[in-house]
Design a protein around this motif. Structure first.
Motif, PDB file in Angstrom:
ATOM      1  N   ALA A 127       0.838  -1.200   0.000  1.00 40.33           N
ATOM      2  CA  ALA A 127       0.000   0.000   0.000  1.00 40.33           C
ATOM      3  C   ALA A 127       0.874   1.251   0.000  1.00 40.33           C
ATOM      4  O   ALA A 127       1.881   1.311   0.704  1.00 40.33           O
ATOM      5  CB  ALA A 127      -0.916   0.000   1.221  1.00 40.33           C
ATOM      6  N   SER A 128       0.454   2.249  -0.769  1.00 36.25           N
ATOM      7  CA  SER A 128       1.261   3.473  -0.873  1.00 36.25           C
ATOM      8  C   SER A 128       0.480   4.745  -0.522  1.00 36.25           C
ATOM      9  O   SER A 128       1.012   5.841  -0.673  1.00 36.25           O
ATOM     10  CB  SER A 128       1.825   3.594  -2.289  1.00 36.25           C
ATOM     11  N   MET A 129      -0.735   4.609  -0.057  1.00 32.69           N
ATOM     12  CA  MET A 129      -1.552   5.782   0.240  1.00 32.69           C
ATOM     13  C   MET A 129      -1.511   6.122   1.738  1.00 32.69           C
ATOM     14  O   MET A 129      -0.875   5.434   2.522  1.00 32.69           O
ATOM     15  CB  MET A 129      -2.997   5.538  -0.224  1.00 32.69           C
ATOM     16  N   ASP A 130      -2.224   7.191   2.110  1.00 32.08           N
ATOM     17  CA  ASP A 130      -2.209   7.659   3.501  1.00 32.08           C
ATOM     18  C   ASP A 130      -2.852   6.678   4.466  1.00 32.08           C
ATOM     19  O   ASP A 130      -2.387   6.498   5.588  1.00 32.08           O
ATOM     20  CB  ASP A 130      -2.953   9.005   3.611  1.00 32.08           C
ATOM     21  N   TRP A 131      -3.957   6.072   4.041  1.00 32.54           N
ATOM     22  CA  TRP A 131      -4.719   5.162   4.885  1.00 32.54           C
ATOM     23  C   TRP A 131      -4.879   3.827   4.190  1.00 32.54           C
ATOM     24  O   TRP A 131      -4.864   3.745   2.967  1.00 32.54           O
ATOM     25  CB  TRP A 131      -6.119   5.738   5.180  1.00 32.54           C
ATOM     26  N   VAL A 132      -5.068   2.753   4.987  1.00 33.32           N
ATOM     27  CA  VAL A 132      -5.263   1.412   4.446  1.00 33.32           C
ATOM     28  C   VAL A 132      -6.583   0.858   4.961  1.00 33.32           C
ATOM     29  O   VAL A 132      -6.865   0.916   6.162  1.00 33.32           O
ATOM     30  CB  VAL A 132      -4.115   0.462   4.864  1.00 33.32           C
ATOM     31  N   LEU A 133      -7.378   0.344   4.045  1.00 34.53           N
ATOM     32  CA  LEU A 133      -8.603  -0.383   4.383  1.00 34.53           C
ATOM     33  C   LEU A 133      -8.383  -1.814   3.940  1.00 34.53           C
ATOM     34  O   LEU A 133      -8.253  -2.096   2.751  1.00 34.53           O
ATOM     35  CB  LEU A 133      -9.817   0.218   3.670  1.00 34.53           C
ATOM     36  N   GLN A 134      -8.303  -2.725   4.911  1.00 39.25           N
ATOM     37  CA  GLN A 134      -8.067  -4.138   4.612  1.00 39.25           C
ATOM     38  C   GLN A 134      -9.394  -4.872   4.699  1.00 39.25           C
ATOM     39  O   GLN A 134     -10.077  -4.810   5.716  1.00 39.25           O
ATOM     40  CB  GLN A 134      -7.044  -4.704   5.597  1.00 39.25           C
ATOM     41  N   LEU A 135      -9.766  -5.547   3.608  1.00 39.38           N
ATOM     42  CA  LEU A 135     -11.007  -6.313   3.561  1.00 39.38           C
ATOM     43  C   LEU A 135     -10.725  -7.737   3.106  1.00 39.38           C
ATOM     44  O   LEU A 135      -9.726  -7.996   2.434  1.00 39.38           O
ATOM     45  CB  LEU A 135     -11.987  -5.694   2.548  1.00 39.38           C
ATOM     46  N   ASP A 136     -11.618  -8.651   3.458  1.00 37.18           N
ATOM     47  CA  ASP A 136     -11.597  -9.978   2.860  1.00 37.18           C
ATOM     48  C   ASP A 136     -12.284  -9.868   1.500  1.00 37.18           C
ATOM     49  O   ASP A 136     -13.110  -8.984   1.275  1.00 37.18           O
ATOM     50  CB  ASP A 136     -12.336 -10.984   3.739  1.00 37.18           C
ATOM     51  N   ALA A 137     -11.965 -10.784   0.610  1.00 34.12           N
ATOM     52  CA  ALA A 137     -12.487 -10.716  -0.754  1.00 34.12           C
ATOM     53  C   ALA A 137     -13.991 -10.923  -0.829  1.00 34.12           C
ATOM     54  O   ALA A 137     -14.607 -10.604  -1.841  1.00 34.12           O
ATOM     55  CB  ALA A 137     -11.786 -11.750  -1.635  1.00 34.12           C
ATOM     56  N   ASP A 138     -14.594 -11.413   0.238  1.00 34.26           N
ATOM     57  CA  ASP A 138     -16.052 -11.600   0.240  1.00 34.26           C
ATOM     58  C   ASP A 138     -16.770 -10.569   1.097  1.00 34.26           C
ATOM     59  O   ASP A 138     -17.932 -10.736   1.429  1.00 34.26           O
ATOM     60  CB  ASP A 138     -16.413 -13.016   0.692  1.00 34.26           C
ATOM     61  N   GLU A 139     -16.082  -9.486   1.446  1.00 34.07           N
ATOM     62  CA  GLU A 139     -16.689  -8.411   2.239  1.00 34.07           C
ATOM     63  C   GLU A 139     -16.914  -7.186   1.368  1.00 34.07           C
ATOM     64  O   GLU A 139     -15.985  -6.708   0.728  1.00 34.07           O
ATOM     65  CB  GLU A 139     -15.777  -7.997   3.400  1.00 34.07           C
ATOM     66  N   ALA A 140     -18.116  -6.681   1.374  1.00 41.88           N
ATOM     67  CA  ALA A 140     -18.421  -5.453   0.634  1.00 41.88           C
ATOM     68  C   ALA A 140     -18.816  -4.383   1.637  1.00 41.88           C
ATOM     69  O   ALA A 140     -19.448  -4.672   2.657  1.00 41.88           O
ATOM     70  CB  ALA A 140     -19.549  -5.692  -0.355  1.00 41.88           C
ATOM     71  N   LEU A 141     -18.427  -3.161   1.361  1.00 42.34           N
ATOM     72  CA  LEU A 141     -18.817  -2.055   2.232  1.00 42.34           C
ATOM     73  C   LEU A 141     -20.278  -1.715   2.001  1.00 42.34           C
ATOM     74  O   LEU A 141     -20.721  -1.593   0.857  1.00 42.34           O
ATOM     75  CB  LEU A 141     -17.986  -0.814   1.931  1.00 42.34           C
ATOM     76  N   GLU A 142     -21.007  -1.555   3.079  1.00 45.02           N
ATOM     77  CA  GLU A 142     -22.370  -1.035   2.973  1.00 45.02           C
ATOM     78  C   GLU A 142     -22.263   0.405   2.455  1.00 45.02           C
ATOM     79  O   GLU A 142     -21.310   1.114   2.784  1.00 45.02           O
ATOM     80  CB  GLU A 142     -23.055  -1.041   4.340  1.00 45.02           C
ATOM     81  N   PRO A 143     -23.226   0.869   1.669  1.00 45.63           N
ATOM     82  CA  PRO A 143     -23.157   2.235   1.131  1.00 45.63           C
ATOM     83  C   PRO A 143     -22.998   3.302   2.215  1.00 45.63           C
ATOM     84  O   PRO A 143     -22.271   4.282   2.014  1.00 45.63           O
ATOM     85  CB  PRO A 143     -24.486   2.392   0.388  1.00 45.63           C
TER      86      PRO A 143
END
Length: 129
Positions: A75-91
């Motif tokens: 990762a090269s950005m300011d923040w990292v969001l780590q998810l599993d491949a079967d997790e989707a963010l709720e809107p």
């Protein structure tokens, strides 16, 4: 502020599109990146990830923690969001994250609604304490 979304995958063609669709608004237009570390998928996982503009790295399996750490290291950005491949963010959560990134300030946390399922081979395992 910018965001790196990091995922580890192995044969996730069924789940990955929903996950990537949920985070794409957070990284489009130069606001971030998607990093996928794949452990040798034999389905269309890599192709799907690339179609969403993800940076894909194919690596041998290093164990769960090792694989996730490898993705985070890329990762090269300011923040990292780590998810599993079967997790989707709720809107609603994606909107909160987007607002926090636009505010350019520190966010203490987010409320995440989760359903956790637990399965035990022996239904009486809890009696053994």
């Amino acid at each position: 502020m910018t965001l790196s979304v990091v995922l580890i995958t192995h044969n996730e063609e069924r789940n990955l599109p929903r996950t990537l669709e949920s985070v794409t608004p957070l990284v489009r237009d130069g606001k971030g990146e998607i990093i996928v570390v794949d452990s040798g998928s034999t389905d269309r996982t890599v192709e799907i990830a690339q179609s969403y503009g993800a940076k894909v790295f194919v690596e041998t399996w290093k164990g769960f923690a090792g694989q996730k750490n490898s993705a985070i290291d890329k990762a090269s950005m300011d923040w990292v969001l780590q998810l599993d491949a079967d997790e989707a963010l709720e809107p609603e959560l994606a909107g909160e994250v987007e607002l926090a990134l636009k505010a350019d300030s520190v966010q203490e946390g987010f409320w995440i609604r989760a359903r956790i399922f637990f399965w035990a081979a022996d239904p009486a395992w809890w009696l053994l304490s």
